[in-house]
Scaffold this active site. Structure first.
Site, PDB file in Angstrom:
ATOM      1  N   HIS A 202       9.299  -3.706   3.484  1.00 17.25           N
ATOM      2  CA  HIS A 202       8.837  -3.886   2.105  1.00 17.25           C
ATOM      3  C   HIS A 202      10.015  -4.171   1.168  1.00 17.25           C
ATOM      4  O   HIS A 202       9.943  -5.044   0.297  1.00 17.25           O
ATOM      5  CB  HIS A 202       8.119  -2.632   1.608  1.00 17.25           C
ATOM      6  CG  HIS A 202       6.890  -2.267   2.362  1.00 17.25           C
ATOM      7  ND1 HIS A 202       6.852  -1.201   3.224  1.00 17.25           N
ATOM      8  CD2 HIS A 202       5.646  -2.804   2.358  1.00 17.25           C
ATOM      9  CE1 HIS A 202       5.630  -1.096   3.723  1.00 17.25           C
ATOM     10  NE2 HIS A 202       4.878  -2.053   3.220  1.00 17.25           N
TER      11      HIS A 202
ATOM     12  N   GLY B 236       4.798 -10.416   3.838  1.00 20.91           N
ATOM     13  CA  GLY B 236       5.544 -10.387   5.085  1.00 20.91           C
ATOM     14  C   GLY B 236       4.836 -11.097   6.221  1.00 20.91           C
ATOM     15  O   GLY B 236       3.610 -11.062   6.332  1.00 20.91           O
TER      16      GLY B 236
ATOM     17  N   MET C 206       0.832  -1.202   0.000  1.00 20.12           N
ATOM     18  CA  MET C 206       0.000   0.000   0.000  1.00 20.12           C
ATOM     19  C   MET C 206       0.872   1.259   0.000  1.00 20.12           C
ATOM     20  O   MET C 206       0.397   2.353   0.294  1.00 20.12           O
ATOM     21  CB  MET C 206      -0.953   0.015   1.200  1.00 20.12           C
ATOM     22  CG  MET C 206      -2.031  -1.042   1.114  1.00 20.12           C
ATOM     23  SD  MET C 206      -3.529  -0.634   2.038  1.00 20.12           S
ATOM     24  CE  MET C 206      -2.893  -0.413   3.692  1.00 20.12           C
TER      25      MET C 206
END
Length: 275
Positions: A33, A144, A26
């Site tokens: 990330h 994740g 997002m």
């Protein structure tokens, strides 16, 4: 690196299915990330990262409107991490009409823990991930462990729909203090950021006590919740579950995960520790 905003551009860039590795995000990226991008890169395939703030997974009172949009910075970070394509559609591109068809995950998995406190959250997650999978058609997708229950929902969805996608888990990245990296950490004040490490410590203590004591789990969980409340938190849950299906364990000998969610000031944080 290409930055694409439409499905037509994406399909032109990826004419063959199963030709890439995929990291959905997002945006408002951090090292967690980027570690997923590097993990995806290890497959020797072009890496696609999506950036899309998905309205479907936010309740009306949550932070959809103020969720940070940092596309230019995110693209710089992704390029440095070895990403090949950034797919950053706007809402009208991904949802050109009201999304009345949705993916409803199994309530036994999706309506507990996060799903209990955020009703409809995993329906929003599963729906947008299914749409992104259809658009990107990756061979492998990396998610994740920080969002442990989400990872399980996506794995189950992929298996039950027989999608030809390998779902890989990336380890949670933490600051030197032990705080799990999260885009929402940016909401914390400096003093709250120091205090935020208490959540991981509470989970570690809960897991250790369950492994070493004969006290019933429900009592250990209640004591852990009371401890966080006394420290100024507003906890939703602190619990021990089986890693395999997030059900309540029968014994401490199983493969377990401690999971928690709590609000510190105005910021809601989640974390987990496998044990």
């Amino acid at each position: 690196m290409q930055t694409l905003h439409t499905l037509a551009e994406l399909r032109a860039a990826l004419p063959q299915p199963r030709s890439c590795a995929f990291v959905p995000t997002m945006g408002n990226l951090h090292e967690g990330h980027l570690s997923l991008v590097r993990q995806a890169r290890a497959h020797g395939l072009p890496v696609v990262a999506s950036i899309f703030v998905n309205r479907l997974q936010f309740a009306p009172h949550e932070d959809f409107d103020r969720y940070p949009r940092t596309l230019a910075r995110d693209c710089e970070l992704l390029q440095a991490a070895g990403c090949d394509i950034v797919f950053a559609p706007d809402e009208a591109e991904l949802y050109p009409e009201p999304q009345t068809f949705k993916v409803l995950p199994d309530p036994a998995l999706a309506d507990i823990l996060e799903g209990h406190f955020r009703p409809g959250f995993f329906t929003g997650v599963a729906t947008v991930v299914m749409k992104l999978f259809g658009a990107v058609q990756p061979r492998v997708a990396v998610f994740g462990k920080k969002d442990y229950q989400q990872l399980m929902v996506i794995r189950c969805m992929t298996a039950q729909f027989a999608l030809p996608i390998t779902i890989e888990a990336g380890e949670t990245c933490r600051a030197a203090s032990g705080l799990a990296l999260s885009s929402r950490n940016g909401y914390l004040s400096d003093s709250e950021r120091e205090k935020a490490t208490e959540l991981a410590r509470a989970l570690g203590t809960l897991a250790k006590r369950y492994r070493s004591e004969s006290t019933p789990l429900v009592e250990l969980e209640a004591q852990a919740l009371d401890g966080l409340r006394a420290a100024g938190w507003q906890p939703d849950y602190l619990t021990i579950r089986r890693r395999s299906d997030l059900t309540v364990p029968a014994s401490a000998a199983e493969a377990l995960v401690a999971l928690g969610a709590a609000r510190l000031g105005a910021t809601r944080l989640i974390d987990n520790l496998e044990s």
